[in-house]
Design a protein around this motif. Sequence first.
Motif, PDB file in Angstrom:
ATOM      1  N   ALA A  34       0.830  -1.204   0.000  1.00 42.85           N
ATOM      2  CA  ALA A  34       0.000   0.000   0.000  1.00 42.85           C
ATOM      3  C   ALA A  34       0.865   1.255   0.000  1.00 42.85           C
ATOM      4  O   ALA A  34       0.574   2.226  -0.711  1.00 42.85           O
ATOM      5  CB  ALA A  34      -0.926  -0.019   1.213  1.00 42.85           C
ATOM      6  N   GLU A  76       1.090   4.267  -2.816  1.00 39.52           N
ATOM      7  CA  GLU A  76       0.982   5.686  -2.460  1.00 39.52           C
ATOM      8  C   GLU A  76       2.140   6.469  -3.060  1.00 39.52           C
ATOM      9  O   GLU A  76       1.955   7.543  -3.650  1.00 39.52           O
ATOM     10  CB  GLU A  76       0.991   5.838  -0.932  1.00 39.52           C
ATOM     11  CG  GLU A  76      -0.180   5.204  -0.211  1.00 39.52           C
ATOM     12  CD  GLU A  76      -1.394   6.115  -0.132  1.00 39.52           C
ATOM     13  OE1 GLU A  76      -1.242   7.330  -0.316  1.00 39.52           O
ATOM     14  OE2 GLU A  76      -2.497   5.580   0.108  1.00 39.52           O
ATOM     15  N   THR A  88      -3.769   6.725  -4.909  1.00 37.55           N
ATOM     16  CA  THR A  88      -4.390   6.908  -3.598  1.00 37.55           C
ATOM     17  C   THR A  88      -5.918   6.803  -3.727  1.00 37.55           C
ATOM     18  O   THR A  88      -6.480   7.028  -4.803  1.00 37.55           O
ATOM     19  CB  THR A  88      -4.032   8.277  -3.001  1.00 37.55           C
ATOM     20  OG1 THR A  88      -4.419   9.312  -3.937  1.00 37.55           O
ATOM     21  CG2 THR A  88      -2.534   8.389  -2.740  1.00 37.55           C
ATOM     22  N   ASP A  89      -6.548   6.460  -2.624  1.00 34.64           N
ATOM     23  CA  ASP A  89      -8.016   6.365  -2.585  1.00 34.64           C
ATOM     24  C   ASP A  89      -8.544   7.600  -1.867  1.00 34.64           C
ATOM     25  O   ASP A  89      -8.666   7.618  -0.644  1.00 34.64           O
ATOM     26  CB  ASP A  89      -8.432   5.080  -1.861  1.00 34.64           C
ATOM     27  CG  ASP A  89      -9.946   4.933  -1.768  1.00 34.64           C
ATOM     28  OD1 ASP A  89     -10.660   5.647  -2.496  1.00 34.64           O
ATOM     29  OD2 ASP A  89     -10.397   4.102  -0.948  1.00 34.64           O
ATOM     30  N   GLY A 116     -12.570   2.368  -1.658  1.00 41.01           N
ATOM     31  CA  GLY A 116     -11.762   1.161  -1.651  1.00 41.01           C
ATOM     32  C   GLY A 116     -10.933   0.955  -2.893  1.00 41.01           C
ATOM     33  O   GLY A 116     -10.132   0.010  -2.953  1.00 41.01           O
ATOM     34  N   VAL A 117     -11.107   1.807  -3.905  1.00 43.25           N
ATOM     35  CA  VAL A 117     -10.334   1.702  -5.149  1.00 43.25           C
ATOM     36  C   VAL A 117      -9.443   2.922  -5.285  1.00 43.25           C
ATOM     37  O   VAL A 117      -9.907   4.062  -5.175  1.00 43.25           O
ATOM     38  CB  VAL A 117     -11.262   1.593  -6.380  1.00 43.25           C
ATOM     39  CG1 VAL A 117     -10.442   1.546  -7.662  1.00 43.25           C
ATOM     40  CG2 VAL A 117     -12.149   0.358  -6.273  1.00 43.25           C
ATOM     41  N   ARG A 118      -8.181   2.708  -5.515  1.00 44.59           N
ATOM     42  CA  ARG A 118      -7.233   3.823  -5.658  1.00 44.59           C
ATOM     43  C   ARG A 118      -7.398   4.509  -7.008  1.00 44.59           C
ATOM     44  O   ARG A 118      -7.819   3.886  -7.988  1.00 44.59           O
ATOM     45  CB  ARG A 118      -5.796   3.318  -5.498  1.00 44.59           C
ATOM     46  CG  ARG A 118      -5.499   2.773  -4.106  1.00 44.59           C
ATOM     47  CD  ARG A 118      -4.095   2.197  -4.022  1.00 44.59           C
ATOM     48  NE  ARG A 118      -3.860   1.642  -2.706  1.00 44.59           N
ATOM     49  CZ  ARG A 118      -3.388   2.324  -1.663  1.00 44.59           C
ATOM     50  NH1 ARG A 118      -3.062   3.615  -1.825  1.00 44.59           N
ATOM     51  NH2 ARG A 118      -3.215   1.751  -0.491  1.00 44.59           N
ATOM     52  N   GLU A 176      -8.836   5.256 -12.350  1.00 41.98           N
ATOM     53  CA  GLU A 176      -8.907   4.227 -11.311  1.00 41.98           C
ATOM     54  C   GLU A 176      -7.883   3.113 -11.531  1.00 41.98           C
ATOM     55  O   GLU A 176      -7.502   2.806 -12.672  1.00 41.98           O
ATOM     56  CB  GLU A 176     -10.310   3.629 -11.245  1.00 41.98           C
ATOM     57  CG  GLU A 176     -11.355   4.581 -10.682  1.00 41.98           C
ATOM     58  CD  GLU A 176     -12.659   3.883 -10.353  1.00 41.98           C
ATOM     59  OE1 GLU A 176     -12.945   2.828 -10.960  1.00 41.98           O
ATOM     60  OE2 GLU A 176     -13.385   4.388  -9.477  1.00 41.98           O
ATOM     61  N   GLU A 182      -7.309  -6.696  -4.337  1.00 37.95           N
ATOM     62  CA  GLU A 182      -8.419  -5.778  -4.055  1.00 37.95           C
ATOM     63  C   GLU A 182      -8.314  -5.210  -2.646  1.00 37.95           C
ATOM     64  O   GLU A 182      -8.753  -4.091  -2.383  1.00 37.95           O
ATOM     65  CB  GLU A 182      -9.742  -6.512  -4.258  1.00 37.95           C
ATOM     66  CG  GLU A 182     -10.040  -6.772  -5.740  1.00 37.95           C
ATOM     67  CD  GLU A 182     -11.195  -7.721  -5.963  1.00 37.95           C
ATOM     68  OE1 GLU A 182     -11.626  -8.389  -4.991  1.00 37.95           O
ATOM     69  OE2 GLU A 182     -11.680  -7.801  -7.118  1.00 37.95           O
ATOM     70  N   GLY A 231      -6.474  -1.974  -2.811  1.00 40.88           N
ATOM     71  CA  GLY A 231      -6.998  -0.873  -3.610  1.00 40.88           C
ATOM     72  C   GLY A 231      -7.127  -1.077  -5.091  1.00 40.88           C
ATOM     73  O   GLY A 231      -7.408  -0.114  -5.824  1.00 40.88           O
ATOM     74  N   ASP A 254      -9.094  -2.571  -8.452  1.00 43.07           N
ATOM     75  CA  ASP A 254     -10.422  -2.949  -8.911  1.00 43.07           C
ATOM     76  C   ASP A 254     -10.215  -3.921 -10.065  1.00 43.07           C
ATOM     77  O   ASP A 254      -9.782  -3.520 -11.154  1.00 43.07           O
ATOM     78  CB  ASP A 254     -11.208  -1.723  -9.372  1.00 43.07           C
ATOM     79  CG  ASP A 254     -12.597  -2.094  -9.876  1.00 43.07           C
ATOM     80  OD1 ASP A 254     -13.064  -3.211  -9.577  1.00 43.07           O
ATOM     81  OD2 ASP A 254     -13.213  -1.257 -10.576  1.00 43.07           O
TER      82      ASP A 254
END
Length: 325
Positions: free
Chosen positions: A144, A148, A153-154, A159-161, A175, A202, A205, A207
């Motif tokens: 994660a 970043e 980032t989300d 829940g999806v960055r 996305e 998932e 982050g 999808d």
Amino acid sequence: PNYFEEGKPYIDKIYVQVVPEASVRKTMLSEKTADVDFWAIGELANELEPLDHIGVSRATATRWLTHLWFNLAAYGEIDPVAFPHPVLSDVRVRQAMRMAMDIESVVAGVWPDGSIKYIWTEFFRPPYNECDIPKPVFDAAAAAALLEEAGWTDTDGDGVRECHGCTTGAPEGYELALEFTAWSEFGEVLILAQQLMAEYLEAVGFDLTLSQETGAVLWETYENGGLEQNGLFDMVMWDDGYAGSDPTDYIWCYFHSDAAEPDACWNTWRFHNEDFDALSDETWTVDEEYRKELFCDMAEILDEELPAIPLFDASDITIYNNRIE
């Protein structure tokens, strides 16, 4: 009449049939309408082996290695420089994906009998298994953090960055979405592995849209619209390997820049690395110790650049009717 060994069997005809459905192959073998199933899946072998007329041959050395292969070019493109993939062209994203997945647990969950092993480097078979490639560490928090750092980032909390300062050329707000395709004819176990891997990704982050496709569609030629040769994929999962003990051609085919041209071979990930190419070109020598050094240097590049993530081996199995000697 011209068979080169006197007294050996003379066979009038051999019938070779392409039968994609495992259930049909099982029926043909069990009812004695077929004699040999090459490259059989383990589940089929286990189900048929108790039959008196069935024999199963399992190779003592692993040949097949399943990978998660990444498309480094944009969907439908073949030039990763002019048209980089909006997500996967950043090596940090690929590295984060490896960190985010506990592949060892996936393997243990799908194959609890231990028949399949976790493998994390191309060079895992003798005599080129002497490279010191460290076993990847499962660390979702580190994955994660790396996403970043890469600008994913989300911000909306769904829940999806999204891309906020990413360097892949993706527009702001794009996305972190990918299609994850698995080779359908491997069997249900690969689809289960695909689902478990997707859950890990998932969780940090991504999808993902999961799909399965036959080899005939995945591996058709460029001219005939093959998905991989035309770059019509994000990431795919299937297994391959080399016979014998020499991976030279195999490694060239999958990772050399010259093999990235449509239908030249199988570098459909469009991986280009001049250092890797130079090392690969040097492997055409009979100096075995030098070859080992070259392959280990290539292993380090592949481990750092991750055009693909090695995952686990697959049994090399042949099922046959015992009437064949």
